[in-house]
Design a protein around this motif. Structure first.
Motif, PDB file in Angstrom:
ATOM      1  N   VAL A  57     -20.628 -37.465 -54.204  1.00  0.00           N
ATOM      2  CA  VAL A  57     -20.745 -36.579 -53.255  1.00  0.00           C
ATOM      3  C   VAL A  57     -22.146 -35.818 -53.489  1.00  0.00           C
ATOM      4  O   VAL A  57     -22.815 -35.376 -52.560  1.00  0.00           O
ATOM      5  CB  VAL A  57     -19.553 -35.403 -53.521  1.00  0.00           C
ATOM      6  N   LEU A  58     -22.471 -35.412 -54.698  1.00  0.00           N
ATOM      7  CA  LEU A  58     -24.022 -35.168 -55.077  1.00  0.00           C
ATOM      8  C   LEU A  58     -24.892 -35.958 -54.421  1.00  0.00           C
ATOM      9  O   LEU A  58     -26.055 -35.305 -54.046  1.00  0.00           O
ATOM     10  CB  LEU A  58     -24.007 -34.752 -56.301  1.00  0.00           C
ATOM     11  N   ALA A  59     -24.871 -37.216 -54.808  1.00  0.00           N
ATOM     12  CA  ALA A  59     -26.058 -38.268 -54.279  1.00  0.00           C
ATOM     13  C   ALA A  59     -25.902 -38.031 -52.683  1.00  0.00           C
ATOM     14  O   ALA A  59     -27.159 -38.198 -52.308  1.00  0.00           O
ATOM     15  CB  ALA A  59     -25.196 -39.585 -54.643  1.00  0.00           C
ATOM     16  N   GLY A  60     -24.885 -37.856 -52.102  1.00  0.00           N
ATOM     17  CA  GLY A  60     -25.057 -37.707 -50.703  1.00  0.00           C
ATOM     18  C   GLY A  60     -25.858 -36.484 -50.323  1.00  0.00           C
ATOM     19  O   GLY A  60     -26.555 -36.364 -49.263  1.00  0.00           O
ATOM     20  N   ALA A  61     -25.667 -35.332 -51.136  1.00  0.00           N
ATOM     21  CA  ALA A  61     -26.142 -34.058 -50.883  1.00  0.00           C
ATOM     22  C   ALA A  61     -27.607 -34.145 -50.850  1.00  0.00           C
ATOM     23  O   ALA A  61     -28.343 -33.506 -50.371  1.00  0.00           O
ATOM     24  CB  ALA A  61     -25.606 -32.967 -51.751  1.00  0.00           C
TER      25      ALA A  61
ATOM     26  N   GLN B 242     -26.034 -24.982 -54.513  1.00  0.00           N
ATOM     27  CA  GLN B 242     -26.800 -24.857 -53.453  1.00  0.00           C
ATOM     28  C   GLN B 242     -26.769 -26.081 -52.574  1.00  0.00           C
ATOM     29  O   GLN B 242     -26.539 -26.053 -51.581  1.00  0.00           O
ATOM     30  CB  GLN B 242     -28.205 -24.730 -53.763  1.00  0.00           C
ATOM     31  N   TYR B 243     -26.686 -27.205 -53.533  1.00  0.00           N
ATOM     32  CA  TYR B 243     -26.744 -28.478 -52.816  1.00  0.00           C
ATOM     33  C   TYR B 243     -25.227 -28.739 -52.108  1.00  0.00           C
ATOM     34  O   TYR B 243     -24.998 -29.232 -50.868  1.00  0.00           O
ATOM     35  CB  TYR B 243     -26.928 -29.727 -53.747  1.00  0.00           C
ATOM     36  N   LEU B 244     -24.271 -28.272 -52.712  1.00  0.00           N
ATOM     37  CA  LEU B 244     -22.951 -28.350 -52.162  1.00  0.00           C
ATOM     38  C   LEU B 244     -22.725 -27.549 -51.085  1.00  0.00           C
ATOM     39  O   LEU B 244     -21.835 -27.699 -50.021  1.00  0.00           O
ATOM     40  CB  LEU B 244     -21.705 -28.016 -53.247  1.00  0.00           C
ATOM     41  N   PHE B 245     -23.364 -26.255 -51.168  1.00  0.00           N
ATOM     42  CA  PHE B 245     -23.152 -25.240 -50.075  1.00  0.00           C
ATOM     43  C   PHE B 245     -23.582 -25.753 -48.906  1.00  0.00           C
ATOM     44  O   PHE B 245     -23.156 -25.805 -47.743  1.00  0.00           O
ATOM     45  CB  PHE B 245     -23.840 -24.023 -50.609  1.00  0.00           C
ATOM     46  N   SER B 246     -24.947 -26.507 -48.993  1.00  0.00           N
ATOM     47  CA  SER B 246     -25.824 -26.925 -47.806  1.00  0.00           C
ATOM     48  C   SER B 246     -25.058 -28.117 -47.206  1.00  0.00           C
ATOM     49  O   SER B 246     -24.747 -28.465 -46.000  1.00  0.00           O
ATOM     50  CB  SER B 246     -27.138 -27.481 -48.230  1.00  0.00           C
ATOM     51  N   TYR B 247     -24.472 -29.186 -48.272  1.00  0.00           N
ATOM     52  CA  TYR B 247     -23.693 -30.283 -47.881  1.00  0.00           C
ATOM     53  C   TYR B 247     -22.324 -30.030 -47.077  1.00  0.00           C
ATOM     54  O   TYR B 247     -21.955 -30.572 -46.191  1.00  0.00           O
ATOM     55  CB  TYR B 247     -23.774 -31.020 -49.027  1.00  0.00           C
TER      56      TYR B 247
ATOM     57  N   LYS C 257     -14.271 -24.908 -50.037  1.00  0.00           N
ATOM     58  CA  LYS C 257     -13.602 -26.150 -49.183  1.00  0.00           C
ATOM     59  C   LYS C 257     -14.124 -27.540 -50.055  1.00  0.00           C
ATOM     60  O   LYS C 257     -13.459 -28.447 -50.365  1.00  0.00           O
ATOM     61  CB  LYS C 257     -14.198 -26.163 -47.924  1.00  0.00           C
ATOM     62  N   ILE C 258     -15.456 -27.560 -50.250  1.00  0.00           N
ATOM     63  CA  ILE C 258     -15.937 -28.758 -50.847  1.00  0.00           C
ATOM     64  C   ILE C 258     -15.199 -29.011 -52.530  1.00  0.00           C
ATOM     65  O   ILE C 258     -15.253 -30.301 -52.852  1.00  0.00           O
ATOM     66  CB  ILE C 258     -17.343 -28.779 -51.022  1.00  0.00           C
ATOM     67  N   LEU C 259     -14.978 -27.757 -53.189  1.00  0.00           N
ATOM     68  CA  LEU C 259     -14.614 -27.926 -54.507  1.00  0.00           C
ATOM     69  C   LEU C 259     -13.190 -28.596 -54.500  1.00  0.00           C
ATOM     70  O   LEU C 259     -12.605 -29.382 -55.240  1.00  0.00           O
ATOM     71  CB  LEU C 259     -14.570 -26.876 -55.036  1.00  0.00           C
TER      72      LEU C 259
END
Length: 246
Positions: A69-73, A234-239, A211-213
């Protein structure tokens, strides 16, 4: 310009306007216009504002290695970074952010500038200082359509000196102190700590982060994202917004 869009208009700052050929903001008693990283590398204020001394390349590599997930972000937003904003601007901005969307927050931010700031360049107003904003009233704020946030802004004006205490406090005490301002809960307090004080141990949780968590990190605490907790957030928020999670 696209490399800057998510950084400047993706929800961590509401100071910047897309003018088509550049992004502009009135900060530090000056109107800044940027099109690429080259426009702020040699300016001392923007050098600090864009946090250029931090090794984001290293952080991104290590964040991307944590999970898919973080790699995608990181792949979706390869230049994302945390802006070092003025604490007062961050405080009022994230009070405005409550139950709101980025477009409307940016609009309200601009209204406060035009109503109570001062003109730095023709057509460009500064964000009002606590002293300038103290000229307002609940009635005037209602006219600007800030909604239920009017009383929160008034209390923040009265308690603006709290911001001078925050740098000397640890994370939990700083969070509690900010939450003594009317209407500020954990999410807004963490936004102010992160974007106004560059506290990289902050982890604001809004509807997108929740949602993402819930979907991808059930049972995991925020410490999972250490040592890049704030940047991961911040990456998860944007993603999450990029994926348009339902």
């Amino acid at each position: 310009m696209e490399e800057l869009r998510e950084i400047l208009t993706g929800g961590q700052s509401f100071s910047w306007t897309d003018e088509g050929d550049c992004f502009s903001a009135t900060l530090n008693e000056k109107v800044y216009r940027v099109r690429s990283a080259e426009d702020f590398e040699d300016d001392s204020f923007l050098h600090e504002y864009f946090d250029l001394d931090y090794d984001y390349d290293k952080a991104r590599r290590e964040i991307a290695a944590k999970d898919d997930v973080l790699a995608g972000a990181v792949n979706a937003f390869p230049t994302l970074r945390i802006l070092r904003q003025d604490p007062w601007i961050a405080l009022i901005s994230f009070i405005l952010s409550q139950n709101n969307n980025i477009k409307r927050i940016t609009g309200l931010y601009g209204k406060l500038c035009r109503a109570y700031g001062h003109e730095v360049e023709k057509g460009y107003w500064s964000f009002p200082t606590p002293q300038e904003l103290s000229r307002t009233s609940m009635a005037e704020l209602r006219e600007l359509k800030v909604g239920f946030r009017d009383s929160y802004i008034m209390d923040a004006i009265d308690k603006a000196d709290i911001l001078t205490e925050i740098p000397a406090l640890d994370y939990h005490d700083a969070e509690s102190r900010l939450m003594s301002i009317r209407g500020i809960g954990k999410k807004v307090a963490n936004c102010v700590l992160l974007f106004g004080f560059h506290r990289m141990d902050a982890f604001p949780i809004d509807v997108w982060i929740r949602k993402i968590l819930d979907r991808y990190y059930p049972g995991k605490g925020v410490e999972y994202f250490d040592p890049y907790r704030a940047l991961c957030q911040q990456y998860l928020f944007s993603y999450a917004r990029f994926l348009d999670l339902e």
